[in-house]
Design a protein around this motif. Structure first.
Motif, PDB file in Angstrom:
ATOM      1  N   GLY A   1      -1.838  11.621  -0.160  1.00 60.68           N
ATOM      2  CA  GLY A   1      -2.207  10.279   0.260  1.00 60.68           C
ATOM      3  C   GLY A   1      -1.209   9.279  -0.279  1.00 60.68           C
ATOM      4  N   THR A   2      -0.773   8.352   0.542  1.00 58.58           N
ATOM      5  CA  THR A   2       0.233   7.386   0.096  1.00 58.58           C
ATOM      6  C   THR A   2      -0.383   6.185  -0.615  1.00 58.58           C
ATOM      7  OG1 THR A   2       0.245   6.227   2.240  1.00 58.58           O
ATOM      8  CG2 THR A   2       1.795   8.078   1.960  1.00 58.58           C
ATOM      9  N   HIS A   3      -1.718   6.147  -0.692  1.00 58.49           N
ATOM     10  CA  HIS A   3      -2.407   5.048  -1.390  1.00 58.49           C
ATOM     11  C   HIS A   3      -3.838   5.489  -1.650  1.00 58.49           C
ATOM     12  CE1 HIS A   3      -4.707   3.812   2.254  1.00 58.49           C
ATOM     13  NE2 HIS A   3      -3.666   4.351   2.858  1.00 58.49           N
TER      14      HIS A   3
ATOM     15  N   VAL B   1      -0.546  11.309   4.240  1.00 58.04           N
ATOM     16  CA  VAL B   1      -1.732  10.736   4.877  1.00 58.04           C
ATOM     17  C   VAL B   1      -1.847   9.274   4.470  1.00 58.04           C
ATOM     18  CG1 VAL B   1      -4.243  10.844   5.064  1.00 58.04           C
ATOM     19  CG2 VAL B   1      -2.941  12.957   4.855  1.00 58.04           C
ATOM     20  N   CYS B   2      -2.206   8.417   5.425  1.00 55.53           N
ATOM     21  CA  CYS B   2      -2.476   7.009   5.103  1.00 55.53           C
ATOM     22  C   CYS B   2      -3.522   6.466   6.058  1.00 55.53           C
ATOM     23  CB  CYS B   2      -1.192   6.174   5.183  1.00 55.53           C
ATOM     24  SG  CYS B   2      -0.664   5.764   6.866  1.00 55.53           S
ATOM     25  N   ARG B   3      -4.092   5.328   5.692  1.00 58.94           N
ATOM     26  CA  ARG B   3      -4.958   4.578   6.598  1.00 58.94           C
ATOM     27  C   ARG B   3      -4.080   3.707   7.482  1.00 58.94           C
ATOM     28  NH1 ARG B   3     -10.123   6.448   7.270  1.00 58.94           N
ATOM     29  NH2 ARG B   3     -10.809   7.290   5.257  1.00 58.94           N
ATOM     30  N   ALA B   4      -4.507   3.547   8.731  1.00 61.03           N
ATOM     31  CA  ALA B   4      -3.712   2.797   9.694  1.00 61.03           C
ATOM     32  C   ALA B   4      -4.016   1.308   9.633  1.00 61.03           C
ATOM     33  CB  ALA B   4      -3.936   3.342  11.097  1.00 61.03           C
ATOM     34  N   ASP B   5      -4.018   0.753   8.399  1.00 59.76           N
ATOM     35  CA  ASP B   5      -4.059  -0.693   8.235  1.00 59.76           C
ATOM     36  C   ASP B   5      -2.726  -1.125   7.638  1.00 59.76           C
ATOM     37  OD1 ASP B   5      -4.214   0.072   5.567  1.00 59.76           O
ATOM     38  OD2 ASP B   5      -6.312  -0.520   5.334  1.00 59.76           O
TER      39      ASP B   5
ATOM     40  N   LEU C   1      -0.076   1.513   6.029  1.00 54.82           N
ATOM     41  CA  LEU C   1       1.163   1.759   6.751  1.00 54.82           C
ATOM     42  C   LEU C   1       2.384   1.390   5.910  1.00 54.82           C
ATOM     43  CD1 LEU C   1       0.047   0.420  10.241  1.00 54.82           C
ATOM     44  CD2 LEU C   1       0.571   2.805   9.683  1.00 54.82           C
ATOM     45  N   SER C   2       2.266   0.320   5.129  1.00 56.24           N
ATOM     46  CA  SER C   2       3.384  -0.085   4.267  1.00 56.24           C
ATOM     47  C   SER C   2       3.661   0.962   3.197  1.00 56.24           C
ATOM     48  CB  SER C   2       3.084  -1.439   3.618  1.00 56.24           C
ATOM     49  OG  SER C   2       2.987  -2.459   4.601  1.00 56.24           O
ATOM     50  N   THR C   3       2.594   1.531   2.609  1.00 58.62           N
ATOM     51  CA  THR C   3       2.805   2.559   1.594  1.00 58.62           C
ATOM     52  C   THR C   3       3.372   3.835   2.218  1.00 58.62           C
ATOM     53  OG1 THR C   3       0.519   3.404   1.760  1.00 58.62           O
ATOM     54  CG2 THR C   3       0.951   1.656   0.148  1.00 58.62           C
ATOM     55  N   ALA C   4       2.961   4.146   3.440  1.00 58.17           N
ATOM     56  CA  ALA C   4       3.518   5.314   4.120  1.00 58.17           C
ATOM     57  C   ALA C   4       5.003   5.109   4.395  1.00 58.17           C
ATOM     58  CB  ALA C   4       2.765   5.573   5.417  1.00 58.17           C
TER      59      ALA C   4
ATOM     60  N   ALA D   1      -0.103  11.896   8.854  1.00 61.58           N
ATOM     61  CA  ALA D   1      -1.372  11.671   9.550  1.00 61.58           C
ATOM     62  C   ALA D   1      -1.842  10.265   9.249  1.00 61.58           C
ATOM     63  CB  ALA D   1      -2.415  12.695   9.113  1.00 61.58           C
ATOM     64  N   LEU D   2      -2.139   9.499  10.279  1.00 65.86           N
ATOM     65  CA  LEU D   2      -2.585   8.119  10.137  1.00 65.86           C
ATOM     66  C   LEU D   2      -4.036   8.032  10.588  1.00 65.86           C
ATOM     67  CD1 LEU D   2       0.517   7.916  11.837  1.00 65.86           C
ATOM     68  CD2 LEU D   2       0.379   5.887  10.416  1.00 65.86           C
TER      69      LEU D   2
END
Length: 210
Positions: A74-76, A112-116, A120-123, A144-145
């Motif tokens: 996870g990127t965050h 993996v990140c959330r698409a907010d 997205l910035s952390t990804a 994966a978003l």
């Protein structure tokens, strides 16, 4: 779906004839919300000369005990890495760190990140870290978003999703699953995008391991 090429990533050149590149490319997927890009369209290894992200924007590295077929990063916080790891056979989450294997091998990794906007910035930062060579040596399979809310995604976020996803070897956009708010389950949801995503991951892991 043809991915939008990411302007913040410099694409490598190749000496191979154009005909060979086109032949090697896989056909686009039917689902416009899920993208597994053809190898000819994306980078698959770090590139020399890329600028590393600031230290504060990098994911840490962590020595991982035990084994896994796939390491989910996870990127965050709140990215959904544990959820995704539960859905994939022999996958383990890393607690938002690049995995380092004591054996010195190259772990297979899914970001993996959330698409907010934050996710997205952390990804993007994690992909910049990887492509610059500042991350540990891993086989990055893709990104994966996960949708951050039910309903239609605003256009600005859709555009940013395509931009960030274009910097990964492959990317998948996965919809909101409302059942996960009400039940504590690790079962694969009966949602087309998730079914296809799991199928893709199984094929990619098999191909990489052989």
């Amino acid at each position: 779906m043809q991915q939008t090429l990411n302007p913040w990533v410099t694409r490598p050149t190749t000496d191979e004839p154009a005909e060979d590149t086109r032949t090697a490319a896989a056909p686009p997927t039917e689902d416009t919300r899920t993208a597994a890009a053809p190898p000819a369209a994306v980078i698959s290894t770090p590139l020399r000369g890329m600028v590393e992200p600031d230290a504060a924007d990098r994911l840490a590295s962590r020595s991982m005990a035990g084994t896994a077929r796939l390491w989910v990063v996870g990127t965050h916080g709140g990215a959904g890495e544990s959820r995704i790891a539960d859905l994939i056979e022999s996958a383990r989450s890393t607690d938002h760190c690049w995995p380092v294997l004591p054996s010195g091998g190259r772990p297979q990794v899914l970001l993996v990140c959330r698409a907010d906007m934050r996710g997205l910035s952390t990804a993007r930062n994690a992909l910049t870290q990887w492509v610059s060579g500042a991350a540990p040596k891993v086989d990055l399979l893709g990104l994966a978003l996960l949708a951050d809310a039910p309903g239609k995604t605003p256009k600005a976020l859709r555009d940013f999703t395509a931009l960030v996803g274009g910097g990964a070897p492959r990317f998948w956009t996965l919809p909101w699953v409302d059942a996960w708010r009400h039940t504590d389950t690790t079962a694969l949801p009966a949602v087309r995008e998730y079914q296809r995503f799991i199928t893709d991951m199984a094929a990619l892991a098999t191909a990489t391991n052989h």
